[in-house]
Scaffold this active site. Structure first.
Site, short mmCIF file in Angstrom:
data_model
loop_
_atom_site.label_atom_id
_atom_site.label_comp_id
_atom_site.label_asym_id
_atom_site.label_seq_id
_atom_site.Cartn_x
_atom_site.Cartn_y
_atom_site.Cartn_z
N GLY A 118 17.37 -21.04 27.39
CA GLY A 118 17.45 -19.59 27.35
C GLY A 118 17.50 -18.93 28.71
N LYS A 172 8.52 -10.42 23.30
CA LYS A 172 7.59 -10.14 22.22
C LYS A 172 6.63 -11.29 21.92
CE LYS A 172 10.63 -6.88 19.82
NZ LYS A 172 11.32 -6.55 18.55
N ARG A 184 27.63 -27.05 28.99
CA ARG A 184 27.37 -27.71 27.71
C ARG A 184 28.38 -28.82 27.42
NH1 ARG A 184 25.59 -22.57 23.83
NH2 ARG A 184 23.51 -22.35 24.73
N GLY A 210 16.33 -22.04 21.45
CA GLY A 210 15.66 -21.95 20.15
C GLY A 210 15.08 -23.28 19.70
#
Length: 396
Positions: free
Chosen positions: A353, A202, A36, A376
């Site tokens: 992710g 999910k 990063r 996200g």
């Protein structure tokens, strides 16, 4: 949405406040992965070369206690950034006050100052995370211009992005510009066939993404834990596999409206326990025993996915195909990763992710067109949700 970029603003001699994403993994006070930091270098180097006075803001971890503060100082990041830039990076241990103001005022052209963890302010009523207007205004008072180059936080409205941008002329940095170009082109103007691959635990986490991509992609491959809710909606026995009972009607509706656009696993790796050492077997999705659970997609599923992918010209992948962190259930994710990596003449995008982690661990970074730095944020973009950290930036 044409936002100002670095090339649209004059930075020479200006104090430029830059929101970067230096939320790097740490262990015992040492950085374990500096990707990063490296991702922010093009913007920082451009500002240095164009004689700006560079003031960097970032968060690191979550700050709820004084112990969190002690464990999440950005000082090690300042040292690593100094090494990467091959020049001194000044560090202010304060997030506000006279010492910080003097450090900014004394900064020379081409100089770089890293401000202490913006979430230190969260110990006093979450002023950073709740976008306290007074804090955003204060930070903005330290500079002449604001540049947002932290794509990973653009889906949040914080004082260090939206708050500062609300009070200063602003632009996006090179990293955010690149993210918006790749994700924007893939979603809004894809070269077809366009295949989306969605994994993860999910359905509820990715409902909007699934619905959005079903409207835009030619095929949507669904794997990971959420595949079992769709298999259950088809009337199949899924045993002890991850299942969202309340999402079965939605999955059934999506299957009915999407037709053959949705591609599901045809076989799965099952286990008698959620453990890397469990007994395992590979079975058809029609033959999952009631007392076993599916933890990965099987080899026949990978062949089906490879067949869907072989002619793709645009691919977006977000989420693993199984419990990737356990070696026994990583083959599905590895198979999908290799299938995408081996595509020729295709634009291939990994949405951050766990998927990005898989690509890095397998050494395929150079085989993908773009690896998003914001899990996200990229998910929100894919589902068509506004990114406050981008919408707050000045239009061209």
């Amino acid at each position: 949405m044409a936002k100002k970029t670095l090339n649209d603003i004059q930075v020479n001699g200006k104090t430029v406040l830059v929101r970067v994403d230096f939320n790097v993994p740490m262990a015992d006070g040492k950085i374990t992965n500096d990707n990063r930091i490296e991702a922010a270098l093009p913007t920082i180097n451009y500002l240095i070369e164009n004689n700006a006075k560079v003031v960097l803001f970032s968060h690191l971890g979550r700050i709820k206690t004084e112990e969190d503060k002690a464990n999440n100082s950005l000082e090690p990041v300042a040292k690593r950034l100094s090494e990467l830039l091959d020049k001194e990076v000044l560090f202010s241990d304060k997030t506000r006050g006279k010492e910080l103001e003097e450090a900014v005022a004394n900064l020379s052209e081409g100089g770089v100052l890293l401000v202490q963890n913006t979430r230190y302010e969260d110990l006093e009523g979450k002023k950073e995370s709740k976008n306290d207007p007074e804090l955003g205004k204060y930070w903005a008072s330290l500079g002449d211009l604001f540049v947002n180059d932290a794509f990973g936080t653009t889906h949040r409205a914080h004082a260090s992005n939206v708050g500062i941008a609300s009070n200063l002329d602003s632009a996006v940095g090179f990293l955010v510009e690149k993210e918006l170009k790749f994700l924007g082109d893939a979603v809004d103007n894809p070269e077809r066939p366009f295949v989306a691959i969605l994994g993860g635990a999910k359905v509820s986490d990715k409902i909007k993404v699934i619905e959005s991509l079903l409207n835009k992609a030619d095929k949507v491959i669904i794997g990971g834990g959420m595949a079992y809710t769709f298999l259950k909606a088809q009337g199949k026995e899924v045993g002890k596999s991850l299942l969202e009972e309340d999402r079965i009607p939605l999955a059934k509706e999506l299957l009915e409206t999407a037709g053959d656009k949705i591609v599901l696993p045809v076989d799965v790796v099952i286990a008698d326990d959620f453990s890397n050492d469990a007994n395992t077997d590979v079975v058809s999705v029609d033959d999952i025993p009631a007392d076993w659970e599916g933890l990965d997609c099987g080899p026949e599923s990978i062949k089906v996915f490879e067949d869907v992918l072989k002619d793709a010209r645009t691919v977006v992948w977000n989420g693993p195909m199984g419990v990737f962190e356990m070696e026994a259930f990583a083959k599905g994710t590895i198979g999908v990763c290799e299938a995408i990596a081996n595509l020729e003449d295709a634009t291939t995008i990994v949405g951050g992710g766990d998927s990005a982690t898989a690509v890095a661990q397998l050494g395929y970074e150079d085989k993908f067109s773009h690896i998003s730095t914001g899990g996200g944020a990229s998910l929100n973009y894919l589902e068509g949700t506004e990114l406050p950290g981008v919408t707050s930036i000045d239009e061209k």
